[in-house]
Design a protein around this motif. Structure first.
Motif, short mmCIF file in Angstrom:
data_model
loop_
_atom_site.label_atom_id
_atom_site.label_comp_id
_atom_site.label_asym_id
_atom_site.label_seq_id
_atom_site.Cartn_x
_atom_site.Cartn_y
_atom_site.Cartn_z
N LEU A 1 -21.07 -8.87 -56.64
CA LEU A 1 -20.77 -7.47 -56.95
C LEU A 1 -21.16 -7.15 -58.40
O LEU A 1 -21.65 -6.07 -58.71
CB LEU A 1 -19.28 -7.18 -56.74
N TRP A 2 -20.93 -8.13 -59.26
CA TRP A 2 -21.25 -7.97 -60.68
C TRP A 2 -22.76 -7.79 -60.88
O TRP A 2 -23.21 -6.96 -61.66
CB TRP A 2 -20.73 -9.20 -61.42
N VAL A 3 -23.54 -8.55 -60.12
CA VAL A 3 -25.00 -8.41 -60.18
C VAL A 3 -25.39 -6.99 -59.79
O VAL A 3 -26.15 -6.31 -60.49
CB VAL A 3 -25.69 -9.40 -59.21
N LEU A 4 -24.87 -6.56 -58.65
CA LEU A 4 -25.21 -5.25 -58.13
C LEU A 4 -24.82 -4.16 -59.13
O LEU A 4 -25.61 -3.28 -59.46
CB LEU A 4 -24.47 -5.04 -56.81
N SER A 5 -23.61 -4.29 -59.65
CA SER A 5 -23.10 -3.30 -60.59
C SER A 5 -23.96 -3.25 -61.85
O SER A 5 -24.42 -2.18 -62.27
CB SER A 5 -21.64 -3.64 -60.90
N THR A 6 -24.22 -4.42 -62.44
CA THR A 6 -25.00 -4.46 -63.69
C THR A 6 -26.42 -3.96 -63.47
O THR A 6 -27.02 -3.32 -64.34
CB THR A 6 -25.03 -5.88 -64.26
N SER A 7 -26.98 -4.24 -62.28
CA SER A 7 -28.36 -3.84 -62.04
C SER A 7 -28.50 -2.32 -61.98
O SER A 7 -29.59 -1.79 -62.10
CB SER A 7 -28.86 -4.46 -60.73
N LEU A 8 -27.38 -1.62 -61.80
CA LEU A 8 -27.42 -0.16 -61.71
C LEU A 8 -26.99 0.50 -63.01
O LEU A 8 -26.71 1.69 -63.06
CB LEU A 8 -26.53 0.32 -60.56
N LYS A 9 -26.93 -0.30 -64.08
CA LYS A 9 -26.48 0.25 -65.36
C LYS A 9 -27.63 0.36 -66.35
O LYS A 9 -28.57 -0.44 -66.31
CB LYS A 9 -25.41 -0.66 -65.97
N ARG A 10 -27.51 1.33 -67.26
CA ARG A 10 -28.43 1.38 -68.37
C ARG A 10 -27.84 0.53 -69.49
O ARG A 10 -26.66 0.20 -69.46
CB ARG A 10 -28.59 2.83 -68.83
N ALA A 11 -28.67 0.15 -70.44
CA ALA A 11 -28.24 -0.79 -71.47
C ALA A 11 -26.89 -0.41 -72.09
O ALA A 11 -26.03 -1.28 -72.28
CB ALA A 11 -29.31 -0.89 -72.56
N ASP A 12 -26.68 0.86 -72.37
CA ASP A 12 -25.45 1.24 -73.07
C ASP A 12 -24.22 1.18 -72.17
O ASP A 12 -23.10 1.34 -72.64
CB ASP A 12 -25.60 2.64 -73.68
N GLN A 13 -24.44 0.96 -70.86
CA GLN A 13 -23.28 0.88 -69.98
C GLN A 13 -22.85 -0.55 -69.72
O GLN A 13 -21.80 -0.81 -69.12
CB GLN A 13 -23.60 1.51 -68.61
#
Lengths: 315, 313
Positions: free
Chosen positions: A52-64
């Motif tokens: 889930l962490w992979v999925l979540s991080t992959s949908l974030k921009r650097a500042d998120q």
């Protein structure tokens, strides 16, 4: 989905509720199942968090990526990482990820095909045909399962070097066409032994030769074990790291597992020194895991059944 | 292997046989020939090659040089041999029993008539089909000392997390805990084994007044012992050869805490190009693993229960 027994125990517990419900058999079942569910859910969350962490991080921009508290559901969702990674990594003019993916598929599909066909043929010979050295050959197959393959690492590399196969896919594929290893032969043989031998006899009386018995009688009945072998073989090839690492040297031939290493520097630093690229890393990782998850979901019933039917369980 | 076989083998195999039997022999051999070829090409010849390599010094550039027992002598004086063996043994003997216990516990839970068993099974299995490269990346991020998920979470609780993989004393334990994540295959094999335990045995024991624990001890465990044995043998062979995670995540560090044996062999072969020395190291590991496998088969006789009906299957 609905398990009849679980529903049953809930219904049975109801009349007992008036008294001390947890003392009754049904009540005890309900209670223990409740506790089990809690434990399993807790364990399940622990197991799922990394993905889930992979999925979540992959949908974030650097500042998120580094926020307090952690954003589990990115707000807003950014798909840009999945676009960027196709432009960032290039080999010559070509985008690297589709190329690596294609290479992985060529190796995995060819290898899986070879493993299924050759392990089925050998398993057929070791279970259905009567010949003298059969038990000896089976013992050798079991031995190759138990022997540590590490001892052949260096000489295999040198042999493939001698015949000019380095930096080709042959060292990765040819072994699959030659039985695919003791484990797959073992699975096939165990499964084929469980099918009634009258089938062969009846077919022989009807004038069928061994190959027809193998191909037209036994293989159609062997779907579960074929699925199990195919999934194990596909995943083994797709996930293999050491093989491509040793045998492939030109980057345009890399598999996804090997190419992903460009994004996976050691603890010493590398891309992890630039945390603003975490989104990219996670997007590539997600893309690599996705096909595996699809394969597993589609075939998991067959896969689990195959393991059960090989008698691996009863030995 | 039996007596009759030994006697018969002295005669040509077609002696006193009809042409049909001869054909059956040839056919059996032909269908098995992919494997027979494979064993020759990928086991017999490499093993022979590897024995020769042990006595050679070869960097692939100059022609191989015969050094007699030079590689063995070098191995005795090499402190990394002992260190990498210690690291590997530490990892194997702690992680394998723990992993098997958790896998068995999960399988026992999933063997209950619960709702959503297949969903749980999928969740527990999925990590095992995550490519090692991908999971290495994931865990590097989770365990990152500054920005990792774990230490960020700990920070929210006011705890300053340690440096995990970057801490020599913690790196191996972290590897052991991390690999809990991939116990799915063992769990599925246990689950299949549990489902093969005949229900009548449990019922009979229950009628005799056996408690849940007694039924587990006296029915489930003995019936499951062949599966436990299988998982144990395969698990130890696999753990002794741990490579990818250490290669990708720690590169053997910090302070060689995760320098496992196969990583050391890989380095010697493909980074230092000491083919002979790498082969010697591989043989050392080979014999160690084989010795442990043999020991387990010896010990297994005392605790593995084979039901006679199953044996003939």
């Amino acid at each position: 989905m609905a398990q009849p027994t679980a529903g049953h125990s809930v219904a049975a517990a109801r009349p007992a509720l008036a008294t001390r419900w947890h003392r009754t058999t049904a009540g005890r079942t309900l209670l223990s199942h409740g506790i089990l569910h809690l434990v399993l859910i807790a364990a399940g969350i622990t197991f799922a968090i990394p993905i889930l962490w992979v999925l979540s991080t992959s949908l974030k921009r650097a500042d998120q990526v580094f926020t307090h508290p952690i954003q589990w559901i990115p707000n807003p969702v950014h798909l840009s990482n999945y676009v960027d990674i196709f432009q960032v990594l290039k080999i010559g003019q070509q985008s690297a990820i589709p190329l690596f993916f294609q290479n992985s598929m060529v190796i995995s599909v060819t290898g899986t095909l070879g493993t299924v066909l050759s392990s089925a043929l050998v398993g057929f010979s070791l279970s259905r045909l009567r010949w003298r050295a059969r038990d000896f050959v089976f013992a050798v197959a079991l031995a190759t399962m138990m022997l540590p393959g590490i001892v052949t690492l260096v000489p295999r590399f040198l042999l493939f070097r001698d015949i000019g196969w380095l930096d080709t896919y042959l060292p990765l594929i040819v072994p699959d066409w030659l039985g695919g290893g003791g484990f797959f032969i073992f699975l096939m043989r165990q499964f084929l032994r469980s099918l009634p031998y009258e089938l062969d006899e009846a077919a022989r009386i009807d004038g069928a030769g061994s190959f027809r018995i193998f191909w037209q009688v036994l293989m159609p009945l062997s779907q579960p074990v074929i699925a199990t072998v195919a999934i194990f073989a596909f995943l083994g090839n797709y996930m293999d790291f050491m093989g491509p690492l040793i045998y492939l040297s030109s980057s345009e031939k890399f598999t996804l597992a090997l190419g992903l290493r460009w994004f996976a520097p050691s603890a010493a630093g590398g891309a992890f020194g630039y945390p603003n690229e975490w989104g990219w890393v996670m997007a590539v990782t997600a893309l690599m895991v996705a096909p595996v998850i699809v394969v597993f979901f589609v075939a998991q019933r067959q896969f689990v059944r195959g393991i059960q039917l090989t008698g691996l369980a009863g030995r | 292997m039996s007596q009759t076989n030994l006697v018969a083998r002295r005669l040509p195999f077609w002696t006193g046989r009809s042409s049909r039997q001869v054909r059956a022999e040839i056919e059996g051999f032909l269908y098995a020939s992919p494997f027979i070829l494979g064993v020759l090409a990928f086991w017999v010849i490499p093993l022979g090659y590897s024995i020769a390599l042990v006595f050679m010094d070869w960097n692939l550039l100059a022609p191989p040089k015969f050094v007699g027992l030079g590689n063995v002598v070098k191995m005795i004086g090499d402190k990394y041999v002992g260190l990498s063996l210690y690291n590997t043994a530490f990892y194997t003997f702690i992680s394998v029993p723990l992993h098997l216990m958790l896998a068995l516990a999960l399988a026992l839970a999933l063997n209950q008539p619960l709702r959503g068993v297949s969903a749980y099974r999928t969740i527990f299995y999925l990590p095992a089909v995550t490519p090692a490269v991908a999971s290495s990346i994931i865990w590097l991020q989770i365990l990152h000392s500054e920005f990792g998920l774990l230490n960020q979470t700990l920070a929210m609780l006011g705890i300053e997390g340690p440096r995990w993989l970057w801490e020599p004393d913690l790196a191996k334990p972290v590897f052991i805990v991390m690999t809990f994540w991939t116990i799915g295959p063992q769990m599925v094999i246990f689950l299949a084994g549990l489902q093969a335990v005949p229900g009548e045995l449990h019922e009979a024991a229950a009628i005799d007044g056996a408690s849940t624990w007694q039924r587990f001890r006296s029915v489930t465990l003995p019936m499951l012992s062949p599966v436990i044995f299988f998982n144990l043998v395969i698990g130890i062979i696999g753990s002794f050869q741990i490579f990818t995670a250490a290669f990708l995540m720690t590169a053997g560090g910090p302070d060689n805490a995760t320098l496992f044996k196969v990583l050391y062999i890989y380095r010697n072969a493909f980074q230092y190009f000491s083919m002979g020395y790498a082969a010697a190291l591989a043989w050392l590991l080979f014999w160690i693993i084989l010795a442990f496998t043999f020991l387990q088969f010896k010990l297994g006789r005392q605790w593995v229960y084979y039901e006679t009906e199953l044996k003939e299957g």
